[in-house]
Write a protein that holds these residues in place. Sequence first.
Motif, PDB file in Angstrom:
ATOM      1  N   MET A  10       0.836  -1.056   0.036  1.00 38.03           N
ATOM      2  CA  MET A  10      -0.086   0.052  -0.049  1.00 38.03           C
ATOM      3  C   MET A  10       1.005   1.263   0.188  1.00 38.03           C
ATOM      4  SD  MET A  10      -2.772  -0.985   2.755  1.00 38.03           S
ATOM      5  CE  MET A  10      -3.488  -2.726   2.666  1.00 38.03           C
ATOM      6  N   LEU A  11       0.331   2.349  -0.402  1.00 32.81           N
ATOM      7  CA  LEU A  11       1.032   3.525  -0.725  1.00 32.81           C
ATOM      8  C   LEU A  11       1.523   3.837   0.797  1.00 32.81           C
ATOM      9  CD1 LEU A  11       1.919   5.991  -2.356  1.00 32.81           C
ATOM     10  CD2 LEU A  11      -0.283   6.836  -1.920  1.00 32.81           C
ATOM     11  N   ALA A  12       0.883   3.600   1.877  1.00 30.99           N
ATOM     12  CA  ALA A  12       1.090   4.086   3.428  1.00 30.99           C
ATOM     13  C   ALA A  12       2.266   3.597   3.605  1.00 30.99           C
ATOM     14  CB  ALA A  12      -0.344   3.817   4.060  1.00 30.99           C
ATOM     15  N   ILE A  13       2.657   2.112   3.205  1.00 32.05           N
ATOM     16  CA  ILE A  13       3.750   1.685   3.716  1.00 32.05           C
ATOM     17  C   ILE A  13       5.026   2.233   3.148  1.00 32.05           C
ATOM     18  CG2 ILE A  13       5.132  -0.864   3.462  1.00 32.05           C
ATOM     19  CD1 ILE A  13       2.267  -2.055   3.432  1.00 32.05           C
ATOM     20  N   VAL A  14       4.961   2.699   1.922  1.00 30.66           N
ATOM     21  CA  VAL A  14       6.227   3.026   1.024  1.00 30.66           C
ATOM     22  C   VAL A  14       6.295   4.499   1.697  1.00 30.66           C
ATOM     23  CG1 VAL A  14       7.107   3.715  -1.064  1.00 30.66           C
ATOM     24  CG2 VAL A  14       6.042   1.687  -0.778  1.00 30.66           C
ATOM     25  N   LYS A  15       5.080   5.312   2.001  1.00 31.68           N
ATOM     26  CA  LYS A  15       5.375   6.767   1.908  1.00 31.68           C
ATOM     27  C   LYS A  15       5.456   7.284   3.426  1.00 31.68           C
ATOM     28  CE  LYS A  15       4.964   7.837  -2.374  1.00 31.68           C
ATOM     29  NZ  LYS A  15       6.005   8.598  -3.319  1.00 31.68           N
ATOM     30  N   SER A  16       4.928   6.485   4.244  1.00 38.56           N
ATOM     31  CA  SER A  16       4.737   6.877   5.777  1.00 38.56           C
ATOM     32  C   SER A  16       6.142   6.671   6.515  1.00 38.56           C
ATOM     33  CB  SER A  16       3.539   6.008   6.526  1.00 38.56           C
ATOM     34  OG  SER A  16       3.678   6.234   7.910  1.00 38.56           O
ATOM     35  N   PRO A  17       6.435   7.700   7.353  1.00 42.89           N
ATOM     36  CA  PRO A  17       7.716   7.303   8.288  1.00 42.89           C
ATOM     37  C   PRO A  17       7.653   6.439   9.393  1.00 42.89           C
ATOM     38  CG  PRO A  17       6.690   9.432   8.853  1.00 42.89           C
ATOM     39  CD  PRO A  17       5.844   8.842   7.684  1.00 42.89           C
ATOM     40  N   VAL A  18       6.084   6.116   9.571  1.00 44.46           N
ATOM     41  CA  VAL A  18       6.004   4.917  10.624  1.00 44.46           C
ATOM     42  C   VAL A  18       6.893   3.564  10.324  1.00 44.46           C
ATOM     43  CG1 VAL A  18       4.149   3.329  11.761  1.00 44.46           C
ATOM     44  CG2 VAL A  18       3.690   5.743  11.094  1.00 44.46           C
TER      45      VAL A  18
ATOM     46  N   MET B 207       1.749  -7.722  -3.254  1.00 41.97           N
ATOM     47  CA  MET B 207       0.905  -7.610  -4.169  1.00 41.97           C
ATOM     48  C   MET B 207       0.264  -6.475  -4.202  1.00 41.97           C
ATOM     49  SD  MET B 207      -2.687  -7.735  -5.148  1.00 41.97           S
ATOM     50  CE  MET B 207      -3.171  -7.793  -3.518  1.00 41.97           C
ATOM     51  N   THR B 208      -0.087  -5.845  -5.362  1.00 46.03           N
ATOM     52  CA  THR B 208      -0.674  -4.297  -5.384  1.00 46.03           C
ATOM     53  C   THR B 208      -1.791  -4.616  -6.147  1.00 46.03           C
ATOM     54  OG1 THR B 208      -0.763  -1.908  -5.779  1.00 46.03           O
ATOM     55  CG2 THR B 208       0.843  -3.457  -7.255  1.00 46.03           C
ATOM     56  N   ALA B 209      -2.777  -4.014  -6.117  1.00 47.98           N
ATOM     57  CA  ALA B 209      -4.258  -4.152  -6.888  1.00 47.98           C
ATOM     58  C   ALA B 209      -5.118  -2.933  -6.675  1.00 47.98           C
ATOM     59  CB  ALA B 209      -4.959  -5.517  -6.495  1.00 47.98           C
ATOM     60  N   ALA B 210      -6.043  -2.918  -7.509  1.00 50.65           N
ATOM     61  CA  ALA B 210      -7.087  -1.747  -7.132  1.00 50.65           C
ATOM     62  C   ALA B 210      -6.729  -0.491  -8.004  1.00 50.65           C
ATOM     63  CB  ALA B 210      -7.460  -1.564  -5.884  1.00 50.65           C
ATOM     64  N   ALA B 211      -5.585  -0.512  -8.166  1.00 48.44           N
ATOM     65  CA  ALA B 211      -5.153   0.753  -8.972  1.00 48.44           C
ATOM     66  C   ALA B 211      -3.686   0.625  -9.682  1.00 48.44           C
ATOM     67  CB  ALA B 211      -4.807   1.977  -7.974  1.00 48.44           C
ATOM     68  N   PRO B 212      -3.691   1.037 -10.608  1.00 42.32           N
ATOM     69  CA  PRO B 212      -2.150   0.957 -11.321  1.00 42.32           C
ATOM     70  C   PRO B 212      -1.233   1.211 -10.517  1.00 42.32           C
ATOM     71  CG  PRO B 212      -3.588   2.277 -12.854  1.00 42.32           C
ATOM     72  CD  PRO B 212      -4.444   2.260 -11.360  1.00 42.32           C
ATOM     73  N   LEU B 213       0.043   0.628 -10.690  1.00 35.79           N
ATOM     74  CA  LEU B 213       1.049   0.743  -9.871  1.00 35.79           C
ATOM     75  C   LEU B 213       2.006   1.723 -10.446  1.00 35.79           C
ATOM     76  CD1 LEU B 213       2.946   0.059  -7.402  1.00 35.79           C
ATOM     77  CD2 LEU B 213       3.951  -1.873  -8.887  1.00 35.79           C
ATOM     78  N   ALA B 214       2.148   2.946 -10.110  1.00 32.26           N
ATOM     79  CA  ALA B 214       2.919   3.906 -10.418  1.00 32.26           C
ATOM     80  C   ALA B 214       4.630   3.632 -10.418  1.00 32.26           C
ATOM     81  CB  ALA B 214       2.840   5.051  -9.769  1.00 32.26           C
ATOM     82  N   PRO B 215       5.187   3.869 -11.364  1.00 33.53           N
ATOM     83  CA  PRO B 215       6.592   3.577 -11.407  1.00 33.53           C
ATOM     84  C   PRO B 215       7.535   4.172 -10.263  1.00 33.53           C
ATOM     85  CG  PRO B 215       5.939   4.265 -13.597  1.00 33.53           C
ATOM     86  CD  PRO B 215       4.914   4.490 -12.820  1.00 33.53           C
ATOM     87  N   ASP B 216       7.034   5.337  -9.694  1.00 30.95           N
ATOM     88  CA  ASP B 216       7.819   5.926  -8.604  1.00 30.95           C
ATOM     89  C   ASP B 216       7.179   5.365  -7.381  1.00 30.95           C
ATOM     90  OD1 ASP B 216       5.131   7.126  -8.816  1.00 30.95           O
ATOM     91  OD2 ASP B 216       5.688   8.706  -7.655  1.00 30.95           O
ATOM     92  N   LEU B 217       6.281   4.729  -7.294  1.00 30.77           N
ATOM     93  CA  LEU B 217       5.661   3.948  -5.943  1.00 30.77           C
ATOM     94  C   LEU B 217       6.588   2.626  -5.984  1.00 30.77           C
ATOM     95  CD1 LEU B 217       3.976   3.374  -3.569  1.00 30.77           C
ATOM     96  CD2 LEU B 217       2.331   2.616  -5.056  1.00 30.77           C
ATOM     97  N   LEU B 218       6.521   1.898  -7.195  1.00 30.93           N
ATOM     98  CA  LEU B 218       7.451   0.687  -7.146  1.00 30.93           C
ATOM     99  C   LEU B 218       8.898   0.956  -6.906  1.00 30.93           C
ATOM    100  CD1 LEU B 218       7.977  -2.222  -7.988  1.00 30.93           C
ATOM    101  CD2 LEU B 218       7.967  -1.802 -10.418  1.00 30.93           C
ATOM    102  N   ALA B 219       9.471   2.087  -7.254  1.00 30.96           N
ATOM    103  CA  ALA B 219      10.827   2.285  -7.329  1.00 30.96           C
ATOM    104  C   ALA B 219      11.094   2.618  -5.558  1.00 30.96           C
ATOM    105  CB  ALA B 219      11.259   3.513  -8.042  1.00 30.96           C
ATOM    106  N   ALA B 220      10.151   3.269  -4.973  1.00 20.81           N
ATOM    107  CA  ALA B 220      10.254   3.663  -3.593  1.00 20.81           C
ATOM    108  C   ALA B 220      10.157   2.511  -2.688  1.00 20.81           C
ATOM    109  CB  ALA B 220       9.341   4.781  -3.373  1.00 20.81           C
ATOM    110  N   PHE B 221       9.086   1.548  -3.307  1.00 17.51           N
ATOM    111  CA  PHE B 221       9.041   0.345  -2.379  1.00 17.51           C
ATOM    112  C   PHE B 221      10.375  -0.613  -2.532  1.00 17.51           C
ATOM    113  CE2 PHE B 221       8.317  -4.124  -2.209  1.00 17.51           C
ATOM    114  CZ  PHE B 221       7.569  -4.434  -1.245  1.00 17.51           C
ATOM    115  N   GLU B 222      10.796  -0.695  -3.575  1.00 17.49           N
ATOM    116  CA  GLU B 222      11.967  -1.519  -4.123  1.00 17.49           C
ATOM    117  C   GLU B 222      13.406  -0.917  -3.163  1.00 17.49           C
ATOM    118  OE1 GLU B 222      12.333  -1.642  -8.247  1.00 17.49           O
ATOM    119  OE2 GLU B 222      11.230  -3.464  -8.350  1.00 17.49           O
ATOM    120  N   ARG B 223      13.359   0.254  -3.180  1.00 10.39           N
ATOM    121  CA  ARG B 223      14.492   1.134  -2.248  1.00 10.39           C
ATOM    122  C   ARG B 223      14.504   0.867  -0.956  1.00 10.39           C
ATOM    123  NH1 ARG B 223      13.631   5.194  -5.794  1.00 10.39           N
ATOM    124  NH2 ARG B 223      12.148   6.449  -4.319  1.00 10.39           N
ATOM    125  N   LYS B 224      13.175   0.616  -0.485  1.00 10.69           N
ATOM    126  CA  LYS B 224      12.825   0.397   0.993  1.00 10.69           C
ATOM    127  C   LYS B 224      12.876  -1.042   1.465  1.00 10.69           C
ATOM    128  CE  LYS B 224      10.263   3.230   4.100  1.00 10.69           C
ATOM    129  NZ  LYS B 224       9.005   4.090   4.222  1.00 10.69           N
TER     130      LYS B 224
END
Length: 126
Positions: A80-88, A103-120
């Motif tokens: 979820m976006l919250a996992i990647v973007k939140s400082p928690v 897994m991600t669903a319900a909305a397209p996976l934006a390339p910047d979200l994927l990159a942020a997830f992979e970095r983290k």
Amino acid sequence: MLSHGNLVSSLCSSMFAVGPELVGQVVTLGLMPFFHIYGITGICCATLRHKGTVVVMDGFDLRAFLGAVLTHRVTFAPVMLAIVKSPVANELNLSCVALRSVMTAAAPLAPDLLAAFERKFSPLLR
């Protein structure tokens, strides 16, 4: 409305997602409600079909979500976006994460979200 054929078809499509070496070891984190096709088949039925465990959360709270991932040694969870973007997520020691698949669903996976997830999280995935 989901027909019996819909449920069977969806479950059959998930039967090969888990290799034989993981049967009995899959722990999936499921967020309520399960009234949609993915919730009932992709989370509940597919996990149980592979002799796994479904950890059920009745709602989303990021701390509780990450706590469940760590406490229950979850191997499959939604991203979820919250996992990647939140400082928690930065406040917790995620070095013992047991995730093997996300897994991600319900909305397209934006390339910047994927990159942020992979970095983290990529160094933590097995």
